[in-house]
Design a protein around this motif. Sequence first.
Motif, PDB file in Angstrom:
ATOM      1  N   ARG A 265       0.836  -1.217   0.000  1.00  0.00           N
ATOM      2  CA  ARG A 265       0.000   0.000   0.000  1.00  0.00           C
ATOM      3  C   ARG A 265       0.864   1.257   0.000  1.00  0.00           C
ATOM      4  NH1 ARG A 265      -3.244  -2.797   4.183  1.00  0.00           N
ATOM      5  NH2 ARG A 265      -5.045  -3.763   3.143  1.00  0.00           N
ATOM      6  N   ILE A 266       2.022   1.197   0.638  1.00  0.00           N
ATOM      7  CA  ILE A 266       2.925   2.358   0.627  1.00  0.00           C
ATOM      8  C   ILE A 266       3.363   2.652  -0.800  1.00  0.00           C
ATOM      9  CG2 ILE A 266       5.157   3.241   1.407  1.00  0.00           C
ATOM     10  CD1 ILE A 266       4.796   1.600   3.946  1.00  0.00           C
ATOM     11  N   PHE A 267       3.711   1.609  -1.566  1.00  0.00           N
ATOM     12  CA  PHE A 267       4.101   1.789  -2.969  1.00  0.00           C
ATOM     13  C   PHE A 267       2.978   2.418  -3.780  1.00  0.00           C
ATOM     14  CE2 PHE A 267       7.857  -0.861  -2.499  1.00  0.00           C
ATOM     15  CZ  PHE A 267       8.683  -0.408  -3.523  1.00  0.00           C
ATOM     16  N   CYS A 268       1.750   1.945  -3.524  1.00  0.00           N
ATOM     17  CA  CYS A 268       0.622   2.423  -4.324  1.00  0.00           C
ATOM     18  C   CYS A 268       0.155   3.819  -3.901  1.00  0.00           C
ATOM     19  CB  CYS A 268      -0.549   1.437  -4.207  1.00  0.00           C
ATOM     20  SG  CYS A 268      -0.202  -0.203  -4.884  1.00  0.00           S
ATOM     21  N   ASP A 269       0.176   4.103  -2.593  1.00  0.00           N
ATOM     22  CA  ASP A 269      -0.392   5.350  -2.094  1.00  0.00           C
ATOM     23  C   ASP A 269       0.644   6.445  -1.836  1.00  0.00           C
ATOM     24  OD1 ASP A 269      -2.776   3.990  -2.122  1.00  0.00           O
ATOM     25  OD2 ASP A 269      -2.721   3.479   0.012  1.00  0.00           O
ATOM     26  N   MET A 270       1.871   6.042  -1.494  1.00  0.00           N
ATOM     27  CA  MET A 270       2.929   7.014  -1.201  1.00  0.00           C
ATOM     28  C   MET A 270       4.246   6.559  -1.829  1.00  0.00           C
ATOM     29  SD  MET A 270       2.006   7.567   2.845  1.00  0.00           S
ATOM     30  CE  MET A 270       1.693   5.801   3.085  1.00  0.00           C
ATOM     31  N   PRO A 271       4.299   6.481  -3.161  1.00  0.00           N
ATOM     32  CA  PRO A 271       5.482   5.915  -3.835  1.00  0.00           C
ATOM     33  C   PRO A 271       6.787   6.626  -3.487  1.00  0.00           C
ATOM     34  CG  PRO A 271       4.051   7.073  -5.395  1.00  0.00           C
ATOM     35  CD  PRO A 271       3.283   6.932  -4.125  1.00  0.00           C
ATOM     36  N   ALA A 272       6.741   7.931  -3.182  1.00  0.00           N
ATOM     37  CA  ALA A 272       7.971   8.659  -2.855  1.00  0.00           C
ATOM     38  C   ALA A 272       8.580   8.186  -1.542  1.00  0.00           C
ATOM     39  CB  ALA A 272       7.697  10.157  -2.798  1.00  0.00           C
ATOM     40  N   LEU A 273       7.741   7.558  -0.675  1.00  0.00           N
ATOM     41  CA  LEU A 273       8.222   7.099   0.630  1.00  0.00           C
ATOM     42  C   LEU A 273       8.511   5.597   0.651  1.00  0.00           C
ATOM     43  CD1 LEU A 273       5.747   9.056   2.941  1.00  0.00           C
ATOM     44  CD2 LEU A 273       8.061   9.712   2.216  1.00  0.00           C
ATOM     45  N   ALA A 274       8.333   4.938  -0.488  1.00  0.00           N
ATOM     46  CA  ALA A 274       8.501   3.480  -0.532  1.00  0.00           C
ATOM     47  C   ALA A 274       9.968   3.097  -0.381  1.00  0.00           C
ATOM     48  CB  ALA A 274       7.954   2.938  -1.847  1.00  0.00           C
ATOM     49  N   ASP A 275      10.197   1.922   0.149  1.00  0.00           N
ATOM     50  CA  ASP A 275      11.545   1.365   0.344  1.00  0.00           C
ATOM     51  C   ASP A 275      12.168   1.086  -1.022  1.00  0.00           C
ATOM     52  OD1 ASP A 275      13.819  -0.002   0.990  1.00  0.00           O
ATOM     53  OD2 ASP A 275      12.846  -1.443   2.335  1.00  0.00           O
ATOM     54  N   ARG A 276      13.330   1.678  -1.283  1.00  0.00           N
ATOM     55  CA  ARG A 276      13.998   1.487  -2.576  1.00  0.00           C
ATOM     56  C   ARG A 276      14.562   0.072  -2.743  1.00  0.00           C
ATOM     57  NH1 ARG A 276      11.527   4.298  -5.722  1.00  0.00           N
ATOM     58  NH2 ARG A 276      10.093   4.303  -3.962  1.00  0.00           N
ATOM     59  N   ASP A 277      14.630  -0.690  -1.656  1.00  0.00           N
ATOM     60  CA  ASP A 277      15.109  -2.066  -1.734  1.00  0.00           C
ATOM     61  C   ASP A 277      13.967  -3.043  -1.961  1.00  0.00           C
ATOM     62  OD1 ASP A 277      17.805  -1.511  -1.444  1.00  0.00           O
ATOM     63  OD2 ASP A 277      17.688  -1.515   0.755  1.00  0.00           O
ATOM     64  N   SER A 278      12.769  -2.513  -2.229  1.00  0.00           N
ATOM     65  CA  SER A 278      11.614  -3.365  -2.511  1.00  0.00           C
ATOM     66  C   SER A 278      11.055  -3.014  -3.881  1.00  0.00           C
ATOM     67  CB  SER A 278      10.525  -3.191  -1.437  1.00  0.00           C
ATOM     68  OG  SER A 278      10.997  -3.581  -0.169  1.00  0.00           O
TER      69      SER A 278
END
Length: 431
Positions: A265-278
């Motif tokens: 959900r973080i990737f979908c809703d807040m992509p700028a805050l997503a873990d770059r290792d995922s």
Amino acid sequence: MESNSSPSSSPIPIFSTFTSPFEGSSKKSDLTKKPLSLWPGMYHSPVTLALWETRSNIFERLLDPPLDAPPQTELITKTPSRSRMTIMYNFSTDYLLREQYRDPWNEVRIGKLLEDLDALAGTISVKHCSDDDSTTRPLYLVTASVDKMVLKKPISVDVDLNIVGAVTWVGRSSIEIQLDVTQPATADATDSVALTANFIFVARDYKTGKAAPVNRLIPETEREKSLYEAAETRNQLRKRKFKDEKKELDNGEVDKFEELLAEGRIFCDMPALADRDSILLRDTRLENSLICQPQQRNIHGRIFGGFLMHRAFELAFSTAYTFAGMMPSFLEVDHVDFLRPVDVGNFLRFKSCVLYTECENPDHPLIHVEVVAHVTRPEFRSSEVSNRFYFTFTVRPEAKAMNNGRRIRKVVPATEEEAHRIVERMDADSL
């Protein structure tokens, strides 16, 4: 597998198919016999040509089965040695054969090996089910499933290779065949067995299409008895697994499910805050499609199961390669079910993705790839799953060194359906 000195188990040499094995034959019988390379309904490869030539008296009947003939009335009891077969790849001396099996890293192409395993297992099942009576109609044998196959060591294309197999267990209408791929032991690997596989075939009546009983099996040696008991245990586990497929998630699985979905959900809703290792599962996908051609069918007119495994493996390898950015190394293929037959003319779509990764050991990361084969019929707006394949790869230390120790990313789901698939596979792989 134990050796046997009967003529039926004499090793069958495999030759390159760049030139016809029938050219230059001076035998009178060969001059009047129709070359196997011209027979319709056969998927031609070095192994299938050799196997069909060895058992041509059976396969000639199967090309045009006598449907009006009566079925086999009396079951025969056979020993594993009656069905045992060995094929030999003379890689050390046959340059053309080496070139047909060589991959870019001077090892055997695993996809082609999967083809050959299916072809040999199919021939062994026919051999076991034959009653040697030309007045009865033969059985229709299809691949039902393949148990997990684990690559124990790399398989060199410069060293001679053997595959030996025999029937190890039978049910009422099902047959299990074990195949061992062997190559001479080296300093790095003391065991000559490189891979072991168990294929399950089911028998159908050619005329009615219903399940048909198969010849009985009586193991003789202690090893054959041990293999029979192990196969019986696997059969019971398969039945229990089938009954438990729709069980509810327990608390631990629910927690794992929610944790994975929260990351997605973080990737979908807040992509700028997503873990770059995922990375999202959907961003690892690859796909290819094909129309199933007559040249890819087996003697029963269906698409050769080994061809499907070959295409699935090569898509999985490409998926792992593009995901990791490094050359992957194959480790194993999990249990494969053949859910429905694939026919000539079918539109077949292979869809792959990286389901999840394991990076606890940075020197030996695991990449789990799913490939789903869909039989698609645009005119009826339908699409059905024919096969699901699960492959596991790693990356070699030398590949990581060349890429400055690039990390393997974690895969996260964007939907509940994806999260369920990941949790199910994690649980299945942990068994």
